[in-house]
Design an enzyme around this catalytic site. Structure first.
Site, PDB file in Angstrom:
ATOM      1  N   LYS A 241      43.943  44.784  45.496  1.00 53.73           N
ATOM      2  CA  LYS A 241      42.926  45.190  44.528  1.00 53.73           C
ATOM      3  C   LYS A 241      43.278  46.544  43.912  1.00 53.73           C
ATOM      4  O   LYS A 241      42.519  47.515  43.939  1.00 53.73           O
ATOM      5  CB  LYS A 241      41.558  45.251  45.201  1.00 53.73           C
ATOM      6  CG  LYS A 241      41.096  43.933  45.807  1.00 53.73           C
ATOM      7  CD  LYS A 241      40.973  42.833  44.796  1.00 53.73           C
ATOM      8  CE  LYS A 241      41.992  41.745  44.931  1.00 53.73           C
ATOM      9  NZ  LYS A 241      41.914  40.690  43.934  1.00 53.73           N
ATOM     10  N   ASP A 304      39.398  38.641  38.531  1.00 50.35           N
ATOM     11  CA  ASP A 304      40.423  39.644  38.251  1.00 50.35           C
ATOM     12  C   ASP A 304      40.635  39.847  36.749  1.00 50.35           C
ATOM     13  O   ASP A 304      40.595  40.979  36.254  1.00 50.35           O
ATOM     14  CB  ASP A 304      41.737  39.239  38.921  1.00 50.35           C
ATOM     15  CG  ASP A 304      42.817  40.293  38.762  1.00 50.35           C
ATOM     16  OD1 ASP A 304      42.828  41.238  39.566  1.00 50.35           O
ATOM     17  OD2 ASP A 304      43.642  40.183  37.841  1.00 50.35           O
ATOM     18  N   GLU A 308      39.464  43.341  34.722  1.00 48.45           N
ATOM     19  CA  GLU A 308      40.361  44.189  33.933  1.00 48.45           C
ATOM     20  C   GLU A 308      39.795  44.459  32.549  1.00 48.45           C
ATOM     21  O   GLU A 308      39.936  45.562  32.009  1.00 48.45           O
ATOM     22  CB  GLU A 308      41.714  43.515  33.779  1.00 48.45           C
ATOM     23  CG  GLU A 308      42.501  43.346  35.059  1.00 48.45           C
ATOM     24  CD  GLU A 308      43.659  42.375  34.901  1.00 48.45           C
ATOM     25  OE1 GLU A 308      44.490  42.309  35.820  1.00 48.45           O
ATOM     26  OE2 GLU A 308      43.731  41.671  33.864  1.00 48.45           O
TER      27      GLU A 308
END
Length: 579
Positions: A241, A304, A308
């Protein structure tokens, strides 16, 4: 008589049809149903489609998905079960706590593995390859870690610079390394995986080999084109992470303590040998993860790629741009505007979240400052959630994945440029050069807007069924413990330009949307004096995620990341911008 069939009725017309005509009518009806609902009868429309022809209807975002307990089994390591949240949204999950004292178990987890091939040399590969090699050397293992690169790759010298070599068999051509390896860690760019996996990589994998991924992107691509992984291989994931350089830097710092690194999620998508879970967990321990939690490949890529574009990169970029302009318009000097926007976020706001949690940012304020936070939160939450909901839909539907792949096809004509040349970031460079850390304020308006966006991102993930460990790690810990320290040391623009290609593309695409929505809606509401939405603030204070964040804070790395000083982490801009 009413009992006689009506010759003009639809039922009578269907009854009089030939069998072939009935089949045609049924297919036409089924096609309409599929078009309106996104659901087709089993067996229909199974032919693979190309990305350009695939426009799958996204799943409904606002229909909450129930989250079951995340529990896994391991005979090598000792797991723990932690209560991450309580009523009204209770959640228990298994985790594996890392540390250098667990390194000795890696040999058992990797039983049957003689060679590990790390394919690529982007953000994650340098860090994970070096960490693995160091761990295996420390425990006296004979397992060899070998870097696999394309013939003529400019990364060859970079790999040699940190000790990998052809002479020792730890550096070689990609195809040969894949053929020889028992664990193949595929760490090339997402677009490259999508374009080459089925044709050039999968055919080379040994039967019974383990394909290791650090991102679920490849699964999203394969699903969009009607493909699957070969069924005689293991498919596992370890997804740190944080960006690769932070994975390496914290591992190096942890050599003087019982481990320090970046938390990682793990997933077992296919278990052809019966050992996939142990291999995945061994991999996570070996690269220095302080704790490891379970996910799926699909949940990982959804959270994910979404993250972002949100609070990790895209949203924080947009927030800084909005507030920098706003504070200047209210009479601040450009330097003070930058300090009260960007410096406040990367300094006291995220440092408080890292050590204490999200709610303590609010609780640190009092009087008028607390009211300013509440007003900014009330004005910002809904506009931010609007953008975040759209991002999640775009990722889940496959649209965002297709966008990344299509950009890969254009990359030679339109390479990614830098973003650090505008006025905001030029001022930021001057501010950092003369920074007095103790004088950076916790600006209540900045805190309200930033925290509102983070909470909106959290709520969208929970509404879509993601576990609290995944939510907290993807939307909180990665932001405050991996990315923001680099932003604080070198600038938000540096961080945006120093991540994976997928992340850099996403930030550039979505940061302007956050900028626009917060300017046009949140700032307008603040100027109009709309005040505090008491119900919204009450939900913020009672959100179950605060308990999960508190539990995860107890599991944070034993040291804060060092972003300067000697390191074999390759985090300089010349490295990032090579082709």
């Amino acid at each position: 008589s009413s009992s006689q069939p009506d010759p003009s009725s639809p039922a009578h017309a269907v009854k009089e049809m030939s069998p072939l005509a009935r089949v045609v009518l049924f297919l036409a009806f089924a096609t309409c149903v599929a078009g309106f609902t996104g659901v087709a009868p089993r067996g229909m429309f199974n032919a693979p489609v190309t990305p350009s022809a695939s426009f799958a209807r996204p799943m409904r975002l606002r229909a909450p998905r129930l989250v079951g307990p995340k529990m896994f089994e391991t005979s090598v390591f000792e797991k723990e079960t932690i209560q991450f949240s309580v009523a009204p949204d209770p959640s228990k999950e298994d985790i594996l706590r890392g540390g250098r004292d667990k390194f000795k178990l890696v040999s058992k987890a990797f039983e049957g593995i003689e060679k590990i091939g790390v394919i690529g040399w982007g953000s994650q590969a340098p860090a994970q390859a070096q960490n693995l090699a160091d761990t295996l050397k420390e425990i006296g293992s004979d397992i060899k870690v070998t870097i696999g690169l394309r013939d003529g790759s400019p990364s060859w010298k970079a790999a040699q610079a940190v000790g990998f070599s052809e002479k020792e068999g730890t550096l070689g051509l990609q195809d040969e390394v894949i053929k020889q390896s028992d664990l193949v860690m595929l760490l090339i760019s997402d677009a490259a995986q999508a374009n080459t996996y089925k044709s050039k990589i999968e055919p080379l994998l040994k039967k019974g080999a383990t394909l290791g991924l650090s991102h679920g992107f490849l699964l999203g691509h394969l699903e969009s084109v009607g493909e699957t992984f070969r069924d005689d291989i293991n498919v596992v994931l370890i997804a740190p992470k944080g960006m690769g350089p932070s994975v390496r830097r914290l591992y190096e710092q942890g050599k003087t303590k019982n481990g320090a690194g970046i938390n990682a999620s793990f997933a077992v998508h296919q278990d052809a040998t019966g050992r996939a879970t142990e291999i995945a967990l061994g991999w996570g321990i070996a690269i220095g993860s302080p704790f490891i939690f379970e996910t799926t490949l699909k949940d990982e890529y959804c959270s994910d790629i979404y993250g972002e574009r949100g609070i990790l990169l895209g949203a924080v970029h947009g927030i800084v741009e909005v507030l920098f302009r706003r504070f200047i318009s209210q009479g601040m000097t450009p330097e003070d505007a930058f300090i009260n926007s960007c410096e406040s976020i990367t300094g006291p706001i995220t440092k408080t979240i890292s050590k204490k949690g999200i709610l303590p940012v609010y609780e640190a304020l009092s009087g008028d400052d607390k009211k300013k936070f509440e007003e900014a939160y009330s004005a910002s939450y809904q506009p931010a959630k609007d953008v975040l909901a759209e991002i999640y839909d775009e990722v889940k539907s496959g649209n965002e994945i297709r966008s990344v792949i299509m950009h890969g096809d254009r990359f030679d004509k339109f390479p990614i440029g830098k973003i650090d040349g505008t006025y905001t970031w030029s001022v930021g460079e001057k501010v950092r050069a003369s920074r007095d850390e103790d004088k950076i304020p916790l600006n209540p308006v900045t805190a309200g807007m930033y925290v509102a966006t983070m909470m909106a991102q959290i709520d969208v993930l929970r509404e879509n069924g993601h576990s609290y460990t995944e939510i907290v790690n993807e939307s909180v810990i990665e932001a405050v413990d991996s990315l923001c320290p680099y932003m604080h040391a070198k600038g938000v623009a540096f961080m945006v330009d120093n991540c994976s290609r997928t992340a850099r593309l996403g930030s550039r695409k979505w940061a302007p949307r956050f900028d626009y929505m917060l300017e046009q809606q949140a700032c307008v509401d603040l100027d109009a004096g709309k005040g505090v939405n008491s119900e919204m603030i009450s939900k913020f204070k009672s959100n179950p995620v605060h308990t999960a964040v508190e539990e995860c804070c107890k599991l944070r790395p034993s040291v804060d990341i060092s972003t300067t000083g000697d390191s074999t982490a390759q985090d300089d801009l010349s490295f990032t911008f090579r082709n």
